[in-house]
Design a protein around this motif. Structure first.
Motif, PDB file in Angstrom:
ATOM      1  N   PRO A  53     -13.466  -0.448   6.294  1.00 37.46           N
ATOM      2  CA  PRO A  53     -12.916   0.790   7.360  1.00 37.46           C
ATOM      3  C   PRO A  53     -12.276   2.166   6.115  1.00 37.46           C
ATOM      4  CG  PRO A  53     -12.592  -1.174   8.241  1.00 37.46           C
ATOM      5  CD  PRO A  53     -13.242  -1.973   7.336  1.00 37.46           C
ATOM      6  N   LEU A  54     -11.579   1.920   5.006  1.00 41.31           N
ATOM      7  CA  LEU A  54     -10.667   2.150   4.598  1.00 41.31           C
ATOM      8  C   LEU A  54     -11.870   3.037   3.670  1.00 41.31           C
ATOM      9  CD1 LEU A  54      -7.685   3.571   4.122  1.00 41.31           C
ATOM     10  CD2 LEU A  54      -7.446   1.791   2.566  1.00 41.31           C
ATOM     11  N   GLY A  78      -2.568   7.278   5.724  1.00 41.49           N
ATOM     12  CA  GLY A  78      -1.663   6.137   6.119  1.00 41.49           C
ATOM     13  C   GLY A  78      -1.650   4.783   5.503  1.00 41.49           C
ATOM     14  N   GLU A  79      -2.059   5.104   4.187  1.00 48.76           N
ATOM     15  CA  GLU A  79      -1.625   3.673   3.417  1.00 48.76           C
ATOM     16  C   GLU A  79      -1.192   4.456   2.218  1.00 48.76           C
ATOM     17  OE1 GLU A  79      -2.993   0.801   3.427  1.00 48.76           O
ATOM     18  OE2 GLU A  79      -4.616   0.468   5.441  1.00 48.76           O
ATOM     19  N   SER A  80      -0.686   3.019   1.374  1.00 48.55           N
ATOM     20  CA  SER A  80      -0.211   3.477  -0.017  1.00 48.55           C
ATOM     21  C   SER A  80      -0.932   3.871  -0.795  1.00 48.55           C
ATOM     22  CB  SER A  80       0.831   2.165  -0.235  1.00 48.55           C
ATOM     23  OG  SER A  80      -0.055   1.048  -1.102  1.00 48.55           O
ATOM     24  N   SER A  81      -0.333   4.551  -1.839  1.00 51.77           N
ATOM     25  CA  SER A  81      -1.087   5.221  -3.123  1.00 51.77           C
ATOM     26  C   SER A  81      -1.539   3.980  -4.087  1.00 51.77           C
ATOM     27  CB  SER A  81      -0.093   5.763  -4.200  1.00 51.77           C
ATOM     28  OG  SER A  81       0.442   4.913  -4.607  1.00 51.77           O
ATOM     29  N   SER A  85      -5.410   3.775  -4.880  1.00 48.92           N
ATOM     30  CA  SER A  85      -6.219   3.532  -5.624  1.00 48.92           C
ATOM     31  C   SER A  85      -7.573   2.840  -6.053  1.00 48.92           C
ATOM     32  CB  SER A  85      -5.028   3.800  -6.462  1.00 48.92           C
ATOM     33  OG  SER A  85      -5.488   3.762  -8.048  1.00 48.92           O
ATOM     34  N   TYR A  86      -6.453   1.257  -4.928  1.00 47.00           N
ATOM     35  CA  TYR A  86      -7.379   0.648  -5.695  1.00 47.00           C
ATOM     36  C   TYR A  86      -8.853   0.467  -5.042  1.00 47.00           C
ATOM     37  CZ  TYR A  86      -9.258  -4.420  -4.630  1.00 47.00           C
ATOM     38  OH  TYR A  86     -10.317  -5.602  -4.606  1.00 47.00           O
ATOM     39  N   HIS A  87      -9.338   1.417  -3.510  1.00 48.48           N
ATOM     40  CA  HIS A  87     -10.424   1.470  -3.323  1.00 48.48           C
ATOM     41  C   HIS A  87     -11.165   2.297  -3.166  1.00 48.48           C
ATOM     42  CE1 HIS A  87      -9.314  -1.306   0.044  1.00 48.48           C
ATOM     43  NE2 HIS A  87      -8.103  -0.861   0.374  1.00 48.48           N
ATOM     44  N   LEU A  88     -10.460   3.333  -4.425  1.00 50.56           N
ATOM     45  CA  LEU A  88     -11.260   4.496  -5.298  1.00 50.56           C
ATOM     46  C   LEU A  88     -11.810   3.325  -6.169  1.00 50.56           C
ATOM     47  CD1 LEU A  88      -8.945   7.282  -4.984  1.00 50.56           C
ATOM     48  CD2 LEU A  88     -11.407   7.217  -4.012  1.00 50.56           C
TER      49      LEU A  88
END
Length: 232
Positions: A53-54, A78-81, A85-88
């Motif tokens: 979902p993210l 509403g998540e940490s960078s 960054s990991y999902h990107l």
């Protein structure tokens, strides 16, 4: 003001964007595509990478907000960078996002959607799990899209007439109901793809231009019966 119109079968309707229901294939973005016709379908590995979902939210946000850093994305969702960054990076592995060339630093990278778009289909999958994944990803994209449509409608409820005229005057929602053969419906889709190549693709790259604001354009064609022929 924006209009919402629906015609009876066989009647005439307006133009511009048409509001309707989910397609078996969703094309979240075909901006900047230089090739006429439908965008390439995501392969199994890319589809599995997107089934989060993210990640779908990130991929949905980038063409709306423009290039963003992981930190700014984190603020929005509403998540940490570190998480964004990991999902990107996972999305980048499959060519769904890319770093903005010549912008940012080694410590703060800017990311954008990869031009060209993609399609997602539940048809032709080699396993029930693959089909379910495609359907789940499509449903999440469509849910986010519908949320924006409703947010747009709500945003104008308390606006004055002058604001409505200037802000909503270029928007319209039209549903057209017709009877057609499969070949006729396919011809409509092909005409849309040609229209998009001629009129929408040239609008790419206008972020930051005076007077330019982000717009969203929908075009849906789908039978209003299920695979067994029952009305939806």
């Amino acid at each position: 003001m924006a209009t919402a119109r629906k015609n009876l079968p066989g009647g005439q309707a307006g133009r511009d964007s048409r509001s309707s229901a989910p397609l078996p294939r969703a094309v979240p973005d075909s901006a900047a595509s230089t090739v006429a016709g439908p965008p390439a379908e995501l392969g199994p590995a890319a589809l599995r990478a997107l089934a989060h979902p993210l990640r779908i939210r990130i991929l949905d946000l980038l063409p709306i907000r423009g290039p963003l850093t992981a930190s700014k994305l984190g603020e929005i969702v509403g998540e940490s960078s570190g998480s964004t960054s990991y999902h990107l990076r996972q999305l980048a592995k499959h060519g769904l996002v890319r770093e903005v060339e010549g912008k940012g630093t080694a410590r703060e990278r800017w990311w954008e959607r990869t031009p060209g778009g993609f399609s997602i289909s539940s048809a032709g999958k080699d396993s029930p799990a693959g089909r379910q994944t495609a359907e789940a990803v499509n449903m999440e994209f469509l849910r986010l899209r519908n949320e924006r449509v409703l947010a747009f409608a709500r945003a104008g409820q308390d606006a004055d007439e002058e604001t409505l005229e200037s802000w909503m005057g270029s928007a319209t929602f039209v549903t057209v109901n017709k009877w057609a053969t499969r070949e006729q419906a396919k011809a409509v889709v092909e005409a849309w793809e040609q229209f998009a190549a001629e009129h929408l693709d040239p609008l790419s790259g206008q972020e930051g231009n005076p007077g330019a604001v982000p717009f969203e354009i929908h075009f849906d064609v789908f039978p209003t019966i299920d695979p067994e022929g029952n009305p939806l």
